[in-house]
Write an enzyme that holds these catalytic residues in place. Sequence first.
Site, PDB file in Angstrom:
ATOM      1  N   LYS A  89       0.840  -1.205   0.000  1.00  0.00           N
ATOM      2  CA  LYS A  89       0.000   0.000   0.000  1.00  0.00           C
ATOM      3  C   LYS A  89       0.874   1.254   0.000  1.00  0.00           C
ATOM      4  O   LYS A  89       1.796   1.377   0.809  1.00  0.00           O
ATOM      5  CB  LYS A  89      -0.860   0.028   1.274  1.00  0.00           C
TER       6      LYS A  89
HETATM    7  C1  E4P Z   1      -7.878   1.123   4.510  1.00  0.00           C
HETATM    8  O1  E4P Z   1      -7.077   0.401   4.001  1.00  0.00           O
HETATM    9  C2  E4P Z   1      -7.693   1.816   5.796  1.00  0.00           C
HETATM   10  O2  E4P Z   1      -6.960   0.959   6.627  1.00  0.00           O
HETATM   11  C3  E4P Z   1      -8.971   2.104   6.533  1.00  0.00           C
HETATM   12  O3  E4P Z   1     -10.112   1.700   5.839  1.00  0.00           O
HETATM   13  C4  E4P Z   1      -9.045   3.440   7.183  1.00  0.00           C
HETATM   14  O4  E4P Z   1     -10.275   3.584   7.846  1.00  0.00           O
HETATM   15  P1  E4P Z   1     -10.544   4.705   8.947  1.00  0.00           P
HETATM   16  O5  E4P Z   1     -10.886   5.977   8.247  1.00  0.00           O
HETATM   17  O6  E4P Z   1     -11.715   4.187   9.727  1.00  0.00           O
HETATM   18  O7  E4P Z   1      -9.293   4.827   9.762  1.00  0.00           O
END
Ligand code: E4P
Length: 231
Positions: A89
Site C-alpha cells: 500500500k
Molecule cells: C484502509 O485500508 C484503511 O486501513 C482504513 O479503511 C481506514 O479507515 P478509517 O478511516 O476508519 O481509519
Amino acid sequence: MELFLDTAKVEEIKAGLETGCIDGVTTNPTLISECGKKFEATIMEIAELVKESNVKWIVNAEVTQVESSTAMITQGIYLSKLHQNIVVKLPATIEGITAASCLARKNIRTNVTLCFSVNQALLAAKSGASYVSPFVGRLDDIGENGTELIKQIRIAYNNYKINTKILAASIRSPFHVSAMALIGADVATIPFSIFEKMFKHPLTDNGMMRFKSDWETFTARSEIKQVNFTR
Ligand code: E4P
C-alpha cells in the site's frame, strides 16, 4: 464484491476466516500500532494465516518510509518479499504513485491508498496499481459524500475498461457496505465490528425464536421425539 477485514488483530482475522466470508485483510500503520507488536512480525503473522485459507487471500501492508518515492520503492520491494500474498500500500501522492509505477513494472502488486478524488483514482490506475482505496468514511466526516466518490470512480473506470480494483475503505456502517455493493465496488474493507453487524437482522432473531418455541411446543405435546443428529 470481495470482503476484506480492516484490522491487524489476528484473533479477529481468525474469527472472520472461520465464517468463510472473508477474502483478504487490509492493515495500516495505525491499525498495526494499536496491536502493540512489531510491524514485520504482525504482517508475517497475518500472512501465515493464508495457509489456512484459499490462495486468493491477500494481505495489504502499507509503507511507513514515506519521505521519498525511492524510500517507498525500497520498502515496497522488501514488504513484497515477506510473503507472496502481500500487496504493497502506497499513498496517493506524487511520490507514492511514482513508487507504485516502479513496483508495478517489477510485477509487485500495489494498492494506492488515501484516495479522495476521481483524479487520484485515475492516476492510481495509470500507475498500474492492482487496487485503489478511496476512503468513504473520512470524506463523510468532513461533510463530503464518500459514497458518491465510489460511484464516480466506478463510472470513470468503466468508461476506459480500467482493471484496477476499487477497494472501498474507511467503511463505518453496514449501510456503507451494502451501498458499496450496489454501486459495484470490487472490494469493501471493513472493521470486524461492522462485519459482525452484517449478519444481524431483528426479524431473523425473532423468526429463529418463534421457530424454536413452536417446535418445542409441538414436540412436547406429540409423540415425536427430538432426533439426535450427533449419531
Ligand atoms: C484502509 O485500508 C484503511 O486501513 C482504513 O479503511 C481506514 O479507515 P478509517 O478511516 O476508519 O481509519
